[in-house]
Structures are given as C-alpha cells and as structure tokens.
Scaffold this motif. Structure first.
Motif, PDB file in Angstrom:
ATOM      1  N   LYS A 108       0.828  -1.210   0.000  1.00 62.96           N
ATOM      2  CA  LYS A 108       0.000   0.000   0.000  1.00 62.96           C
ATOM      3  C   LYS A 108       0.861   1.257   0.000  1.00 62.96           C
ATOM      4  N   LEU A 109       1.958   1.230   0.740  1.00 63.26           N
ATOM      5  CA  LEU A 109       2.845   2.399   0.794  1.00 63.26           C
ATOM      6  C   LEU A 109       3.530   2.642  -0.544  1.00 63.26           C
ATOM      7  N   LEU A 110       3.953   1.563  -1.196  1.00 62.72           N
ATOM      8  CA  LEU A 110       4.716   1.711  -2.435  1.00 62.72           C
ATOM      9  C   LEU A 110       3.849   2.039  -3.643  1.00 62.72           C
TER      10      LEU A 110
ATOM     11  N   TYR B 107       7.648   4.742   7.671  1.00 65.81           N
ATOM     12  CA  TYR B 107       6.627   3.853   8.252  1.00 65.81           C
ATOM     13  C   TYR B 107       7.248   2.994   9.351  1.00 65.81           C
ATOM     14  N   TYR B 108       8.437   2.475   9.093  1.00 62.52           N
ATOM     15  CA  TYR B 108       9.113   1.611  10.065  1.00 62.52           C
ATOM     16  C   TYR B 108       9.374   2.340  11.381  1.00 62.52           C
ATOM     17  N   TYR B 109       9.984   3.523  11.305  1.00 55.91           N
ATOM     18  CA  TYR B 109      10.320   4.258  12.531  1.00 55.91           C
ATOM     19  C   TYR B 109       9.063   4.724  13.268  1.00 55.91           C
ATOM     20  N   GLN B 110       8.050   5.124  12.521  1.00 55.93           N
ATOM     21  CA  GLN B 110       6.808   5.532  13.174  1.00 55.93           C
ATOM     22  C   GLN B 110       6.148   4.345  13.868  1.00 55.93           C
ATOM     23  N   HIS B 111       6.192   3.189  13.211  1.00 58.67           N
ATOM     24  CA  HIS B 111       5.615   1.975  13.784  1.00 58.67           C
ATOM     25  C   HIS B 111       6.347   1.595  15.068  1.00 58.67           C
ATOM     26  N   VAL B 112       7.678   1.651  15.030  1.00 54.45           N
ATOM     27  CA  VAL B 112       8.462   1.317  16.217  1.00 54.45           C
ATOM     28  C   VAL B 112       8.162   2.295  17.347  1.00 54.45           C
ATOM     29  N   GLU B 113       8.076   3.581  17.013  1.00 55.71           N
ATOM     30  CA  GLU B 113       7.767   4.584  18.039  1.00 55.71           C
ATOM     31  C   GLU B 113       6.416   4.305  18.686  1.00 55.71           C
TER      32      GLU B 113
ATOM     33  N   LEU C 230      14.387  11.340   6.920  1.00 61.40           N
ATOM     34  CA  LEU C 230      13.320  10.639   7.624  1.00 61.40           C
ATOM     35  C   LEU C 230      12.767  11.491   8.751  1.00 61.40           C
ATOM     36  N   PRO C 231      11.563  11.193   9.202  1.00 57.03           N
ATOM     37  CA  PRO C 231      10.970  11.983  10.297  1.00 57.03           C
ATOM     38  C   PRO C 231      11.892  12.026  11.504  1.00 57.03           C
ATOM     39  N   VAL C 232      11.983  13.183  12.123  1.00 53.80           N
ATOM     40  CA  VAL C 232      12.954  13.375  13.194  1.00 53.80           C
ATOM     41  C   VAL C 232      12.363  13.151  14.577  1.00 53.80           C
TER      42      VAL C 232
END
Length: 347
Positions: A159-161, A184-190, A241-243
C-alpha cells in the motif's frame, strides 16, 4: 511472574552471547588473513560463529556464501532470544523482522533499476522464509514494479509503495521508496514503544532509535551537499526521515538550507552536533555517526536493567559486528592493507 522470567532469560542470554563477540585482537588477526577462505576458517574456530560455519569447507566457499551465513547467524541469535519471549505476535521484538523485510524490498528495487532482478535468487536469505510476511521466493520472481506490488499484496509495504509507482518507462524513485518505507518503520516502532512501555524503558528505547535516526539524517544531508551540490533544500527535505522529538524543526531547516557542504559543517560546529566536526571528509562524519551508535548501545547493554533495552542494544551491536566482518572480507578480497581496513572498523 512468567513475564518476569521471560525478561530475565532474554537479558541473561543476550549478555551471554555478547560475551562471544569478536574481540579487537581477533579483528586484528582477521585483517591479516590473505584470502576469504582463511577468514572463513578462522571464524569457524571462534565461539560466536562455530555453529553457523560448522559444516563449511573454507576452501570451497565464496564471499557471497560466507556473507549469507554470517547474516543467518545474526538472525539465529535473534531466534534464540525469541525462544524466551512469551508475548503475542505483535511483540515489540518483531521490529527486527520488519527491518529485514524492508531491507529485502529495497534490495529488489535496486536490482529492478539496474535490470538485474534475476540476481536476487542467488542472494536472498532463504532462512527467513518462515519468519516474514513477505514471500521471499515470490519476491525472487519479480521482474517489474507492478510485479513487486503484486507480491507485496495487502501488506503495509504494498500500500505504501503504490504512491511510488513510476510512470511510463521511468526508473523507480529509490530514494522516495526508501523514505516512505523507513518512515513507516520508525513511526511503527515509536508507536509500539509508546504503547508497550513506560518509564526508563520507554526513554531508553526512544533514545536508541531516535539517536540512530538523527545521525542518519545528518549524514544524509551532508552527503547530498558534498556530492550533489545542485540539490535544492526542498529536495533534501524529501530525502530525510521523520525526526520525531530530537532535532527542533528550526535547527533542521537551518542545516538543510546551508548553501554548501562547507557551510553545513560550520553550522554543525555551532550546534549540539559539534562532535561530528573534525574533518571535511564525509567518511569521517559517517564513521563518527556509527561510532556514536556503537558506544551508546554498548553502554546500554552493560547498564540497562530491562530486557527490551538489552535486546535492542545487543542486536544493534550484532549488526555492527556483521558490518565489520563484511568490511574485512571485502578489504582482504581486494588487497587493502590491514592498516587501511582498520580505519573503517567500528571498534
């Protein structure tokens, strides 16, 4: 009580495995080997890799095979720790699987752009097939971006790609794909950290991931300014990437707006990130960033009192060790002097 036992077991096992890490003395010996076969034979006799390489004939193994076995060993260590995890499938510890899945997708995108997609079958980690949501065997059959989207199906990655789908005969925008997936990965981990933990554990885990992200962004901004000076600030902004909370937006905007790599270094020298400055060579900045991650994770592994932090620090250190060994393999293969190889290692 069961959870308490699980945490204690994960911590004890991680520390035990860390005790079998490659030492500085062993790195020195590896750097002085003359062939990849000699490196394989040496690693087979070390405590940390004896099991992974037990059935290997060093004289018959080539570089690619050895590196796959080393990656398999890192994943085997992960599974050994997960043996003690009593959580459900959405356990925090599954962040590592997501990290690996995204690595494989990005690798395929690189191969598609260079018209070498058929090479994936020779290097994909078959040992991961039962652990990932992505069907790696089907991924190996991909020959187009639409084929990639089909294989990823209803996974979050597919869906993201969709938003990165190239038009006509254009190349795939690899950077855009990487930013979308890693964001998406870093937001998911957060989100998992905030939902699952509190107190010092939450604080420590955020520091590990946010420090890594902060260092990655600073390195990427410098790389673009150094080697692609024509890149405009608004284009650079799309490549980072988002900070989250670590870098104030004004500070980030100022770094992105620096008119040159030299001015960027001056801005860094006048900021809390002055530790990056000491050379105008990007290799130095990237190396320093990796060292900061290494020493931070080593500190947490030694002093943390909770399993998630110890686990996260240990797996990060395993990755650094894998990168060090891979660097040595490549250096020996191409005849790089040991003194030069040493400069590239994180010790």
């Amino acid at each position: 009580m069961l959870k308490s036992f699980s945490d204690k077991a994960i911590m004890t096992k991680a520390l035990s495995m860390y005790g079998k890490r490659i030492t500085n003395e062993q790195y020195m010996e590896l750097m002085h080997k003359k062939t990849v076969a000699e490196i394989a034979a040496y690693l087979r006799d070390t405590a940390g890799y004896s099991e992974a390489l037990s059935g290997v004939q060093p004289t018959a193994i080539h570089r690619g095979q050895l590196e796959i076995l080393l990656r398999k060993e890192r994943f085997s260590r992960y599974l050994r720790l997960m043996h003690y995890d009593n959580a459900q499938r959405d356990s925090y510890y599954h962040y590592l699987i997501m990290e690996i899945e995204i690595e494989q997708i990005l690798q395929m995108i690189q191969l598609l752009n260079s018209n070498r997609a058929e090479e994936y079958i020779t290097q994909y980690p078959a040992f991961l097939e039962r652990s990932t949501r992505v069907n790696l065997m089907e991924l190996a059959k991909v020959r187009s971006y639409d084929g990639l989207l089909h294989v990823l199906g209803d996974t979050p990655y597919g869906k993201l790609l969709l938003q990165c789908r190239p038009l006509g005969g254009e190349l795939i925008d690899y950077t855009k794909c990487e930013v979308v997936l890693m964001s998406y990965y870093y937001q998911h981990v957060e989100d998992i950290i905030d939902h699952s933990f509190h107190g010092k554990t939450r604080l420590h885990l955020h520091e590990i991931f946010q420090t890594h992200l902060e260092l990655l962004n600073i390195s990427n901004i410098y790389r673009l300014k150094k080697y692609f000076p024509e890149t405009k600030p608004e284009q650079i902004a799309k490549c980072i990437l988002p900070v989250w909370k670590r870098i104030p937006q004004k500070e980030l905007d100022r770094l992105i707006a620096a008119p040159s790599a030299e001015e960027f270094l001056k801005d860094i020298a006048a900021s809390p990130y002055a530790k990056f400055v000491g050379s105008d060579d990007f290799t130095y900045i990237e190396y320093t960033a990796n060292c900061i991650n290494y020493y931070m994770c080593r500190r947490y592994l030694r002093f943390a009192t909770d399993a998630p932090t110890v686990f996260t620090a240990y797996m990060a250190l395993c990755r650094i060790e894998l990168n060090n060994i891979t660097t040595i393999i490549e250096g020996v293969r191409y005849g790089v002097p040991p003194s030069e190889i040493k400069k590239m290692l994180i010790l």
